[in-house]
Design a protein around this motif. Structure first.
Motif, mmCIF file in Angstrom:
data_model
loop_
_atom_site.group_PDB
_atom_site.id
_atom_site.type_symbol
_atom_site.label_atom_id
_atom_site.label_comp_id
_atom_site.label_asym_id
_atom_site.label_seq_id
_atom_site.Cartn_x
_atom_site.Cartn_y
_atom_site.Cartn_z
ATOM 1 N N PRO A 1 -1.376 -0.032 -12.582
ATOM 2 C CA PRO A 1 -0.670 -0.726 -11.498
ATOM 3 C C PRO A 1 0.766 -1.089 -11.842
ATOM 4 C CG PRO A 1 -2.342 -2.133 -12.469
ATOM 5 C CD PRO A 1 -2.548 -0.793 -13.052
ATOM 6 N N SER A 2 1.051 -1.349 -13.103
ATOM 7 C CA SER A 2 2.420 -1.737 -13.445
ATOM 8 C C SER A 2 2.748 -1.372 -14.885
ATOM 9 C CB SER A 2 2.613 -3.242 -13.231
ATOM 10 O OG SER A 2 1.788 -3.977 -14.099
ATOM 11 N N GLN B 1 0.835 -1.205 0.000
ATOM 12 C CA GLN B 1 0.000 0.000 0.000
ATOM 13 C C GLN B 1 0.869 1.254 0.000
ATOM 14 O OE1 GLN B 1 -3.423 -0.304 -0.162
ATOM 15 N NE2 GLN B 1 -2.919 -2.475 -0.346
ATOM 16 N N THR C 1 -1.944 3.446 -4.777
ATOM 17 C CA THR C 1 -1.038 2.289 -4.791
ATOM 18 C C THR C 1 0.069 2.443 -5.837
ATOM 19 O OG1 THR C 1 -2.633 1.135 -6.167
ATOM 20 C CG2 THR C 1 -2.648 0.621 -3.815
ATOM 21 N N TYR D 1 4.535 7.181 -7.465
ATOM 22 C CA TYR D 1 3.272 7.727 -6.960
ATOM 23 C C TYR D 1 3.022 9.117 -7.543
ATOM 24 C CZ TYR D 1 3.559 4.171 -3.251
ATOM 25 O OH TYR D 1 3.627 3.006 -2.544
ATOM 26 N N THR E 1 -5.414 8.366 -10.379
ATOM 27 C CA THR E 1 -5.513 7.002 -10.886
ATOM 28 C C THR E 1 -4.290 6.711 -11.730
ATOM 29 O OG1 THR E 1 -7.915 7.209 -10.983
ATOM 30 C CG2 THR E 1 -6.936 5.374 -12.163
ATOM 31 N N GLN E 2 -3.613 5.608 -11.433
ATOM 32 C CA GLN E 2 -2.412 5.220 -12.164
ATOM 33 C C GLN E 2 -2.513 3.750 -12.544
ATOM 34 O OE1 GLN E 2 0.167 6.998 -8.688
ATOM 35 N NE2 GLN E 2 1.492 6.774 -10.499
ATOM 36 N N VAL F 1 8.315 1.890 -7.342
ATOM 37 C CA VAL F 1 6.897 2.252 -7.393
ATOM 38 C C VAL F 1 6.822 3.771 -7.496
ATOM 39 C CG1 VAL F 1 4.684 2.217 -6.201
ATOM 40 C CG2 VAL F 1 6.223 0.245 -6.038
ATOM 41 N N THR G 1 2.290 3.157 -9.519
ATOM 42 C CA THR G 1 2.645 2.320 -10.665
ATOM 43 C C THR G 1 3.980 1.655 -10.378
ATOM 44 O OG1 THR G 1 1.528 3.705 -12.316
ATOM 45 C CG2 THR G 1 3.307 2.277 -13.105
ATOM 46 N N ARG G 2 3.998 0.342 -10.472
ATOM 47 C CA ARG G 2 5.255 -0.391 -10.290
ATOM 48 C C ARG G 2 5.967 -0.448 -11.629
ATOM 49 N NH1 ARG G 2 7.077 -3.367 -6.206
ATOM 50 N NH2 ARG G 2 5.045 -3.137 -5.171
#
Lengths: 113, 114
Positions: free
Chosen positions: B8-9, A41, B106, B87, B5-6, B85, B108-109
């Motif tokens: 996730p990966s 998180q 959470t 942000y 909003t991003q 990651v 973007t990885r």
């Protein structure tokens, strides 16, 4: 290094014990923030100080948590009667001025046995 | 709740530009967009921030659309050390204290591939 410093980096303790973390912000920064981050998180805001005044507290900050910044410089975060759910990374950040970015320390990782 | 909003990966080849998008459709006129990245076991590292104009520093460029509803962070020549990651944050005003706080999503990885 003149960044935000946090001690200790790691803390392992038994459930029910009290723990205290320290944060030393960048010296000219008057604003100080505490965050908590759990695995996977993003950090969650806990509390905010401007100089020595604690101006904002999140609902996440239960009665077992207390934070101080007695002389407007370093800050401490204490957790009393620790619980398993307190296991997390506790991050401190500081900034100067309203639109200036917050600068984070590397956190204290708390593990509750 | 996060105001951004991003994805996730994302993957990016080493040496290529990494373009990380972020949607912030509810941003208001005087709110800045901040970008941070976090490498495992370290605190978030500040990268760049902007209001309405495009910004560039030694780490990255930030492109903000004219309507300010989205932005893109550009790492011009990604290296393996850029794996982290990322942000995108729009601050939330706290009227009781007159300050702003960050609401992290959470992120973007980003994985940079050799």
């Amino acid at each position: 290094d003149t960044g935000v410093s946090q001690n200790p980096r790691h803390k392992i303790t038994k459930r029910g014990q009290n723990v205290t973390f320290r944060c030393d912000p960048i010296s000219e920064h008057n604003r100080l923030y505490w965050y908590r981050q759990t695995l996977g998180q993003g950090p969650e805001f806990l509390t905010y100080f401007q100089n020595e005044a604690q101006l904002e507290k999140s609902r996440l900050l239960s009665d077992r948590f207390s934070a101080e910044r007695p002389k407007g410089s370093f800050s401490t975060l204490e957790i009393q009667r620790t619980e398993q759910g307190d296991s997390a990374m506790y991050l401190c950040a500081s900034s100067f001025g309203e639109n200036q970015p917050q600068h984070f320390g590397d956190g204290t990782r708390l593990s509750i046995l | 709740d996060a105001k951004t909003t991003q994805p996730p990966s994302m993957d990016c080849a080493e040496g290529r530009a990494a373009n990380l998008p972020c949607n912030h459709s509810t941003i208001s006129g005087n709110e800045y967009v901040y970008w941070y990245r976090q490498i495992h076991s370290q605190g978030p590292q500040y990268i760049i921030h902007g209001l309405k104009n495009n910004e560039t520093n030694e780490m990255a460029s930030l492109i903000i659309t004219e309507d300010r509803k989205s932005s893109t962070l550009i790492l011009p020549h990604a290296t393996l050390r850029d794996t982290a990651v990322y942000y995108c944050i729009v601050r939330v005003p706290e009227f009781t204290s007159g300050t702003y706080k960050y609401i992290f999503g959470t992120g973007t990885r980003l994985k940079v591939l050799a």
